[in-house]
Design a protein around this motif. Structure first.
Motif, PDB file in Angstrom:
ATOM      1  N   LEU A   1      10.346   2.059   7.710  1.00  0.00           N
ATOM      2  CA  LEU A   1      10.781   3.199   6.897  1.00  0.00           C
ATOM      3  C   LEU A   1      10.235   4.502   7.475  1.00  0.00           C
ATOM      4  N   ALA A   2      11.019   5.540   7.315  1.00  0.00           N
ATOM      5  CA  ALA A   2      10.569   6.896   7.617  1.00  0.00           C
ATOM      6  C   ALA A   2      10.509   7.640   6.288  1.00  0.00           C
ATOM      7  N   SER A   3       9.342   7.599   5.660  1.00  0.00           N
ATOM      8  CA  SER A   3       9.048   8.258   4.378  1.00  0.00           C
ATOM      9  C   SER A   3       9.570   7.506   3.160  1.00  0.00           C
ATOM     10  N   SER A   4      10.840   7.110   3.161  1.00  0.00           N
ATOM     11  CA  SER A   4      11.374   6.431   1.975  1.00  0.00           C
ATOM     12  C   SER A   4      12.481   5.473   2.394  1.00  0.00           C
ATOM     13  N   LEU A   5      12.872   4.617   1.441  1.00  0.00           N
ATOM     14  CA  LEU A   5      13.922   3.631   1.691  1.00  0.00           C
ATOM     15  C   LEU A   5      15.276   4.278   1.405  1.00  0.00           C
ATOM     16  N   GLY A   6      16.050   4.494   2.474  1.00  0.00           N
ATOM     17  CA  GLY A   6      17.377   5.072   2.317  1.00  0.00           C
ATOM     18  C   GLY A   6      18.455   4.015   2.397  1.00  0.00           C
ATOM     19  N   SER A   7      19.661   4.392   2.048  1.00  0.00           N
ATOM     20  CA  SER A   7      20.784   3.443   2.067  1.00  0.00           C
ATOM     21  C   SER A   7      21.066   2.937   3.471  1.00  0.00           C
ATOM     22  N   ASP A   8      20.653   3.695   4.485  1.00  0.00           N
ATOM     23  CA  ASP A   8      20.871   3.257   5.862  1.00  0.00           C
ATOM     24  C   ASP A   8      20.005   2.048   6.217  1.00  0.00           C
ATOM     25  N   LYS A   9      19.043   1.689   5.356  1.00  0.00           N
ATOM     26  CA  LYS A   9      18.163   0.551   5.617  1.00  0.00           C
ATOM     27  C   LYS A   9      18.603  -0.726   4.889  1.00  0.00           C
ATOM     28  N   GLU A  10      19.782  -0.662   4.268  1.00  0.00           N
ATOM     29  CA  GLU A  10      20.263  -1.820   3.503  1.00  0.00           C
ATOM     30  C   GLU A  10      20.369  -3.067   4.365  1.00  0.00           C
ATOM     31  N   ASP A  11      20.933  -2.929   5.547  1.00  0.00           N
ATOM     32  CA  ASP A  11      21.103  -4.094   6.427  1.00  0.00           C
ATOM     33  C   ASP A  11      19.748  -4.652   6.857  1.00  0.00           C
ATOM     34  N   GLU A  12      18.819  -3.772   7.144  1.00  0.00           N
ATOM     35  CA  GLU A  12      17.474  -4.194   7.567  1.00  0.00           C
ATOM     36  C   GLU A  12      16.758  -4.925   6.423  1.00  0.00           C
ATOM     37  N   LEU A  13      16.938  -4.413   5.219  1.00  0.00           N
ATOM     38  CA  LEU A  13      16.333  -5.039   4.047  1.00  0.00           C
ATOM     39  C   LEU A  13      16.931  -6.418   3.814  1.00  0.00           C
ATOM     40  N   ASN A  14      18.243  -6.525   3.915  1.00  0.00           N
ATOM     41  CA  ASN A  14      18.897  -7.829   3.759  1.00  0.00           C
ATOM     42  C   ASN A  14      18.469  -8.808   4.838  1.00  0.00           C
ATOM     43  N   ALA A  15      18.340  -8.324   6.057  1.00  0.00           N
ATOM     44  CA  ALA A  15      17.933  -9.202   7.155  1.00  0.00           C
ATOM     45  C   ALA A  15      16.524  -9.744   6.928  1.00  0.00           C
ATOM     46  N   LEU A  16      15.636  -8.894   6.420  1.00  0.00           N
ATOM     47  CA  LEU A  16      14.279  -9.359   6.151  1.00  0.00           C
ATOM     48  C   LEU A  16      14.268 -10.390   5.031  1.00  0.00           C
ATOM     49  N   ALA A  17      15.020 -10.133   3.974  1.00  0.00           N
ATOM     50  CA  ALA A  17      15.100 -11.091   2.870  1.00  0.00           C
ATOM     51  C   ALA A  17      15.671 -12.422   3.351  1.00  0.00           C
ATOM     52  N   ASP A  18      16.728 -12.371   4.163  1.00  0.00           N
ATOM     53  CA  ASP A  18      17.327 -13.599   4.695  1.00  0.00           C
ATOM     54  C   ASP A  18      16.328 -14.370   5.557  1.00  0.00           C
ATOM     55  N   ALA A  19      15.564 -13.636   6.364  1.00  0.00           N
ATOM     56  CA  ALA A  19      14.601 -14.299   7.247  1.00  0.00           C
ATOM     57  C   ALA A  19      13.526 -15.021   6.438  1.00  0.00           C
TER      58      ALA A  19
ATOM     59  N   ALA B   1       0.869  -1.172   0.000  1.00  0.00           N
ATOM     60  CA  ALA B   1       0.000   0.000   0.000  1.00  0.00           C
ATOM     61  C   ALA B   1       0.904   1.219   0.000  1.00  0.00           C
ATOM     62  N   SER B   2       0.918   1.924  -1.106  1.00  0.00           N
ATOM     63  CA  SER B   2       1.878   3.015  -1.274  1.00  0.00           C
ATOM     64  C   SER B   2       1.148   4.253  -1.790  1.00  0.00           C
ATOM     65  N   MET B   3       1.323   5.378  -1.099  1.00  0.00           N
ATOM     66  CA  MET B   3       0.643   6.617  -1.499  1.00  0.00           C
ATOM     67  C   MET B   3       1.412   7.384  -2.573  1.00  0.00           C
ATOM     68  N   TYR B   4       2.728   7.435  -2.437  1.00  0.00           N
ATOM     69  CA  TYR B   4       3.530   8.256  -3.350  1.00  0.00           C
ATOM     70  C   TYR B   4       4.663   7.466  -4.006  1.00  0.00           C
ATOM     71  N   GLY B   5       4.642   6.139  -3.862  1.00  0.00           N
ATOM     72  CA  GLY B   5       5.613   5.298  -4.547  1.00  0.00           C
ATOM     73  C   GLY B   5       6.778   4.836  -3.706  1.00  0.00           C
ATOM     74  N   ASN B   6       6.931   5.358  -2.489  1.00  0.00           N
ATOM     75  CA  ASN B   6       8.089   4.981  -1.683  1.00  0.00           C
ATOM     76  C   ASN B   6       7.964   3.585  -1.085  1.00  0.00           C
ATOM     77  N   THR B   7       6.775   3.233  -0.619  1.00  0.00           N
ATOM     78  CA  THR B   7       6.573   1.876  -0.102  1.00  0.00           C
ATOM     79  C   THR B   7       6.633   0.863  -1.241  1.00  0.00           C
ATOM     80  N   GLU B   8       6.137   1.253  -2.394  1.00  0.00           N
ATOM     81  CA  GLU B   8       6.256   0.385  -3.576  1.00  0.00           C
ATOM     82  C   GLU B   8       7.728   0.149  -3.912  1.00  0.00           C
ATOM     83  N   ALA B   9       8.559   1.197  -3.817  1.00  0.00           N
ATOM     84  CA  ALA B   9       9.992   1.036  -4.101  1.00  0.00           C
ATOM     85  C   ALA B   9      10.624   0.048  -3.139  1.00  0.00           C
ATOM     86  N   ALA B  10      10.211   0.082  -1.881  1.00  0.00           N
ATOM     87  CA  ALA B  10      10.741  -0.871  -0.902  1.00  0.00           C
ATOM     88  C   ALA B  10      10.304  -2.292  -1.247  1.00  0.00           C
ATOM     89  N   ALA B  11       9.054  -2.445  -1.693  1.00  0.00           N
ATOM     90  CA  ALA B  11       8.567  -3.764  -2.091  1.00  0.00           C
ATOM     91  C   ALA B  11       9.360  -4.303  -3.274  1.00  0.00           C
TER      92      ALA B  11
END
Length: 405
Positions: free
Chosen positions: A379-397, A263-273
């Motif tokens: 996320l706080a508004s958009s997916l930043g490079s500081d969330k790379e580890d969190e994104l990898n951890a979720l994918a690994d899980a 569910a993405s209002m302006y495309g940022n959550t879609e980018a994370a997906a």
């Protein structure tokens, strides 16, 4: 002009197809149409098994008139009187005033509730195990309550092995000349619509379907044809269809697969997906699908949710709650009794990120037998490079959990 198909030597499909109806039950889109199936048996006594929707009644009448060729219609068997099947009952009674009507007590009650004028006709109320002989053919009646209405029954022709299965084993999509499942590429062209039909129409009633399947198991070696009220007739590979119903009615996934619903209002959550889907593909998980909950009808989302083993819910926070259409999707899952799935959560919020906790609470408290992975992407508004580890951890899980299952 008549349009009929032969099922067996003396049994004919006399139904119709509908490409004009946009919404089945005024809720589910049917872009490829739907069929309304009825069947006419030409025995010493002639018998019509169910009728069809009022919108196609003329075709039904022409088909029956052609096959009877001046003979009377002796018996009308109503397995399921929901109006997409029962709306033409009165017209049949007007055209064939001496016809006997066979159905269940609750079915006759519902006919009267819908205003059908049936009481001037001979009504034969049947129960589980009762039989009726037309001459060569003898049928037996099997109660099928809540599959998916309380009055439903199925009828088995012990002579020819035909199971008139009411709304069980049905499907969206118009037949368009083809009648049998082996006349189409069912696994390529039909299975998604068969699943969408089952999960949204019958899905809540898995235990009742299981009860019916157990009854059918006792005569499985005798069943030669399955004749549903929507979709193709089955005369081969019955095990394929029954296996699907076994999965769907026990709420077990068909496939190890990941569905990312965002569910993405302006495309940022879609980018994370999208980023998560790429991470999964890098790890070898390519059986993935992505859906925008805002522009995908919930019936398609429910169908896919029944198919897959793992679901990622990615939602913005909206008015300190779950994005409304995401919340509606969760509510439909609950209403249809879905269970035995693994979820991961992606949440977004610009100043108060609440959606993740609320989605987890819904899954934990409102639903049954659901697993929610501990790892979460916030996320706080958009997916930043500081969330790379969190994104990898979720994918690994997700990958680890799929490998464990």
């Amino acid at each position: 002009m008549h349009c009929v198909r032969k099922v067996t030597d003396d049994l004919y499909w006399v139904g119709a197809n509908d490409h004009r109806l946009a919404l089945f039950e005024n809720i589910h889109p049917i872009p490829k149409g739907v069929s309304y199936n009825a069947y006419l048996l030409l025995d010493e006594q002639t018998a019509l098994f169910d009728t069809i929707d009022w919108s196609a009644c003329r075709q039904l009448l022409e088909n029956i008139q052609y096959l009877l060729n001046g003979k009377p219609l002796d018996v009308l068997v109503i397995n399921h009187m929901e109006p997409d099947h029962g709306a033409s009952i009165e017209e049949i009674l007007l055209r064939y005033p001496n016809v006997k009507v066979i159905s269940t007590e609750k079915s006759f009650m519902l006919m009267r509730q819908f205003g059908f004028d049936i009481d001037g006709h001979e009504l034969i109320e049947v129960q589980e195990g009762d039989t009726y002989c037309f001459g060569k053919h003898t049928i037996t009646f099997v109660a099928a309550p809540m599959v998916h209405w309380p009055e439903a029954m199925v009828t088995f022709d012990t002579t020819s092995g035909v199971l008139f299965s009411a709304d069980a084993f049905g499907s969206f999509i118009a037949l368009d000349g083809k009648l049998f499942a082996d006349e189409v590429n069912f696994d390529r062209d039909w299975i998604d619509e068969a699943r969408r039909y089952y999960t949204n129409i019958v899905g809540k009633y898995g235990p009742h379907v299981q009860f019916l399947l157990k009854k059918a198991a006792g005569i499985l070696d005798q069943i030669k044809f399955i004749c549903p009220l929507h979709g193709p007739v089955w005369r081969s590979d019955l095990g394929y269809l029954i296996d699907k119903y076994q999965h769907w009615s026990t709420y077990e996934p068909e496939e190890k697969a990941v569905m990312i619903v965002y569910a993405s209002m302006y495309g940022n959550t879609e980018a994370a997906a999208q980023a998560l889907a790429a991470k999964l593909a890098e790890r070898g998980i390519t059986n993935t699908v992505l859906y925008d909950v805002s522009n995908t009808h919930v019936s398609y989302l429910i169908s896919e949710t029944f198919r897959v083993s793992h679901i990622v819910l990615a939602s913005v926070t909206y008015n300190l709650g779950i994005y409304p259409v995401m919340h509606n999707y969760l509510a439909d899952m609950k209403a249809l009794n879905l269970q035995n799935r693994t979820f991961a959560i992606v949440e977004n919020g610009s100043w108060a990120c609440k959606s993740g906790d609320l989605m987890q609470k819904f899954l934990d408290e409102e639903m049954k037998c659901m697993t929610v992975l501990n790892e979460r992407l916030s996320l706080a508004s958009s997916l930043g490079s500081d969330k790379e580890d969190e994104l990898n951890a979720l994918a690994d899980a997700i990958v680890d959990n799929m490998n464990e299952a």
